[in-house]
Design a protein around this motif. Structure first.
Motif, mmCIF file in Angstrom:
data_model
loop_
_atom_site.group_PDB
_atom_site.id
_atom_site.type_symbol
_atom_site.label_atom_id
_atom_site.label_comp_id
_atom_site.label_asym_id
_atom_site.label_seq_id
_atom_site.Cartn_x
_atom_site.Cartn_y
_atom_site.Cartn_z
ATOM 1 N N MET A 1 0.845 -1.181 0.000
ATOM 2 C CA MET A 1 0.000 0.000 0.000
ATOM 3 C C MET A 1 0.883 1.234 0.000
ATOM 4 O O MET A 1 1.987 1.209 0.514
ATOM 5 N N LYS A 2 0.312 2.280 -0.543
ATOM 6 C CA LYS A 2 1.022 3.546 -0.624
ATOM 7 C C LYS A 2 0.094 4.643 -0.105
ATOM 8 O O LYS A 2 -1.101 4.639 -0.391
ATOM 9 N N VAL A 3 0.660 5.578 0.683
ATOM 10 C CA VAL A 3 -0.098 6.724 1.182
ATOM 11 C C VAL A 3 0.543 7.983 0.622
ATOM 12 O O VAL A 3 1.766 8.118 0.604
ATOM 13 N N GLU A 4 -0.296 8.893 0.152
ATOM 14 C CA GLU A 4 0.184 10.206 -0.278
ATOM 15 C C GLU A 4 -0.716 11.262 0.346
ATOM 16 O O GLU A 4 -1.821 10.958 0.800
ATOM 17 N N LEU A 5 -0.237 12.489 0.406
ATOM 18 C CA LEU A 5 -1.025 13.598 0.930
ATOM 19 C C LEU A 5 -1.424 14.498 -0.225
ATOM 20 O O LEU A 5 -0.607 14.791 -1.100
ATOM 21 N N ILE A 6 -2.690 14.917 -0.225
ATOM 22 C CA ILE A 6 -3.143 15.888 -1.220
ATOM 23 C C ILE A 6 -3.953 16.951 -0.505
ATOM 24 O O ILE A 6 -4.590 16.686 0.515
ATOM 25 N N GLU A 7 -3.901 18.144 -1.040
ATOM 26 C CA GLU A 7 -4.723 19.215 -0.509
ATOM 27 C C GLU A 7 -5.659 19.663 -1.616
ATOM 28 O O GLU A 7 -5.217 20.091 -2.679
ATOM 29 N N THR A 8 -6.957 19.499 -1.375
ATOM 30 C CA THR A 8 -7.919 19.942 -2.372
ATOM 31 C C THR A 8 -8.071 21.455 -2.262
ATOM 32 O O THR A 8 -7.879 22.021 -1.176
ATOM 33 N N THR A 9 -8.405 22.086 -3.370
ATOM 34 C CA THR A 9 -8.490 23.553 -3.381
ATOM 35 C C THR A 9 -9.861 24.076 -3.765
ATOM 36 O O THR A 9 -10.087 25.271 -3.729
ATOM 37 N N GLU A 10 -10.758 23.167 -4.148
ATOM 38 C CA GLU A 10 -12.093 23.588 -4.564
ATOM 39 C C GLU A 10 -13.158 22.763 -3.856
ATOM 40 O O GLU A 10 -12.891 21.642 -3.425
ATOM 41 N N ILE A 11 -14.346 23.312 -3.766
ATOM 42 C CA ILE A 11 -15.483 22.555 -3.260
ATOM 43 C C ILE A 11 -15.882 21.556 -4.341
ATOM 44 O O ILE A 11 -15.966 21.899 -5.515
ATOM 45 N N THR A 12 -16.073 20.295 -3.950
ATOM 46 C CA THR A 12 -16.536 19.284 -4.897
ATOM 47 C C THR A 12 -17.956 18.877 -4.511
ATOM 48 O O THR A 12 -18.328 18.892 -3.334
ATOM 49 N N SER A 13 -18.750 18.513 -5.514
ATOM 50 C CA SER A 13 -20.165 18.189 -5.302
ATOM 51 C C SER A 13 -20.463 16.770 -5.760
ATOM 52 O O SER A 13 -19.913 16.310 -6.766
ATOM 53 N N TYR A 14 -21.360 16.116 -5.042
ATOM 54 C CA TYR A 14 -21.707 14.720 -5.302
ATOM 55 C C TYR A 14 -23.217 14.551 -5.197
ATOM 56 O O TYR A 14 -23.872 15.214 -4.383
ATOM 57 N N TYR A 96 -6.014 15.773 2.749
ATOM 58 C CA TYR A 96 -6.386 14.364 2.822
ATOM 59 C C TYR A 96 -5.149 13.487 2.723
ATOM 60 O O TYR A 96 -4.203 13.813 2.010
ATOM 61 N N SER A 97 -5.206 12.344 3.401
ATOM 62 C CA SER A 97 -4.292 11.257 3.070
ATOM 63 C C SER A 97 -5.041 10.426 2.030
ATOM 64 O O SER A 97 -6.262 10.289 2.105
ATOM 65 N N VAL A 98 -4.306 9.904 1.063
ATOM 66 C CA VAL A 98 -4.908 9.023 0.065
ATOM 67 C C VAL A 98 -4.151 7.706 0.133
ATOM 68 O O VAL A 98 -2.946 7.661 -0.132
ATOM 69 N N THR A 99 -4.851 6.659 0.522
ATOM 70 C CA THR A 99 -4.255 5.335 0.595
ATOM 71 C C THR A 99 -4.689 4.554 -0.627
ATOM 72 O O THR A 99 -5.888 4.446 -0.917
ATOM 73 N N HIS A 100 -3.719 4.023 -1.358
ATOM 74 C CA HIS A 100 -3.990 3.243 -2.560
ATOM 75 C C HIS A 100 -3.972 1.770 -2.155
ATOM 76 O O HIS A 100 -2.913 1.191 -1.926
ATOM 77 N N TYR A 101 -5.165 1.210 -2.042
ATOM 78 C CA TYR A 101 -5.329 -0.177 -1.613
ATOM 79 C C TYR A 101 -5.529 -1.068 -2.831
ATOM 80 O O TYR A 101 -6.294 -0.748 -3.734
ATOM 81 N N LYS A 102 -4.850 -2.213 -2.832
ATOM 82 C CA LYS A 102 -5.054 -3.235 -3.857
ATOM 83 C C LYS A 102 -5.205 -4.565 -3.153
ATOM 84 O O LYS A 102 -4.339 -4.980 -2.384
ATOM 85 N N GLY A 103 -6.340 -5.230 -3.403
ATOM 86 C CA GLY A 103 -6.623 -6.513 -2.778
ATOM 87 C C GLY A 103 -8.115 -6.724 -2.649
ATOM 88 O O GLY A 103 -8.904 -5.893 -3.085
ATOM 89 N N TRP A 118 0.629 4.937 9.397
ATOM 90 C CA TRP A 118 1.412 5.858 8.565
ATOM 91 C C TRP A 118 1.239 7.291 9.065
ATOM 92 O O TRP A 118 2.222 8.032 9.194
ATOM 93 N N LEU A 119 0.014 7.687 9.346
ATOM 94 C CA LEU A 119 -0.244 9.051 9.827
ATOM 95 C C LEU A 119 0.492 9.308 11.138
ATOM 96 O O LEU A 119 1.146 10.348 11.301
ATOM 97 N N SER A 120 0.396 8.377 12.072
ATOM 98 C CA SER A 120 1.062 8.520 13.361
ATOM 99 C C SER A 120 2.576 8.627 13.186
ATOM 100 O O SER A 120 3.226 9.478 13.809
ATOM 101 N N ASP A 121 3.146 7.796 12.315
ATOM 102 C CA ASP A 121 4.589 7.804 12.065
ATOM 103 C C ASP A 121 5.072 9.094 11.401
ATOM 104 O O ASP A 121 6.252 9.435 11.487
#
Length: 160
Positions: A1-14, A96-103, A118-121
């Motif tokens: 698994m891989k974790v990355e950090l991203i910062e969104t800059t806009e409001i997203t709608s769903y 956000y943290s983004v965790t890329h899960y495969k399985g 990962w966040l704690s570390d």
């Protein structure tokens, strides 16, 4: 698994369907809501990508044995003409943290354990004032619980 950090800059709608259940029955409720969503997708205007759906959860899951909400959604460019019986959600810009899960989908909870460590570390903690969400695309094969299943898990976070 891989974790990355991203910062969104806009409001997203769903726009989507709400599943409401206890944790023990949530899987069935979510499955039913996703079936309704895909059946009714043509009713939703301005969908960003019809091959991508989202599972969005409020920050009330940890230790909650009561009723829970889970929103099965499509991202939309703008909100117009909300279909009858559907909900809309706006997510504000944040880190956000983004965790890329495969399985297998049945073991995706291990991604949350991995993310917590990962966040704690790395000096971060969950920011439980915002929604968590998972992104599902053509690489997501939840129905077959397949090893090639892929999910991107977004968790709101902040520095400790």
């Amino acid at each position: 698994m891989k974790v990355e950090l991203i910062e969104t800059t806009e409001i997203t709608s769903y726009v989507g369907i709400r599943a409401h259940s206890t944790m023990t029955n949530l899987g069935s409720a979510v499955h039913s809501a996703f079936q309704q969503l895909t059946k009714r997708r043509d009713e939703i205007n301005n969908v960003v990508d019809r091959k991508v759906t989202y599972g969005i959860t409020p920050p009330n899951y940890k230790g909650n044995d009561g009723m829970l909400d889970f929103y099965c959604c499509y991202e939309v460019k703008s909100l117009t003409g909300l279909p009858h019986g559907m909900v809309h959600i706006h997510l504000l810009p944040r880190l956000y943290s983004v965790t890329h899960y495969k399985g297998p989908a049945s073991r995706s909870s291990s991604a949350y354990d991995f993310t917590s460590k990962w966040l704690s570390d790395h000096g971060y903690t969950y920011d439980d004032v915002s929604y968590y969400f998972e992104r599902y695309d053509e690489m997501t094969v939840i129905e077959n619980d397949d090893e090639s299943n892929q999910i991107a898990i977004y968790c709101p976070i902040k520095k400790k």
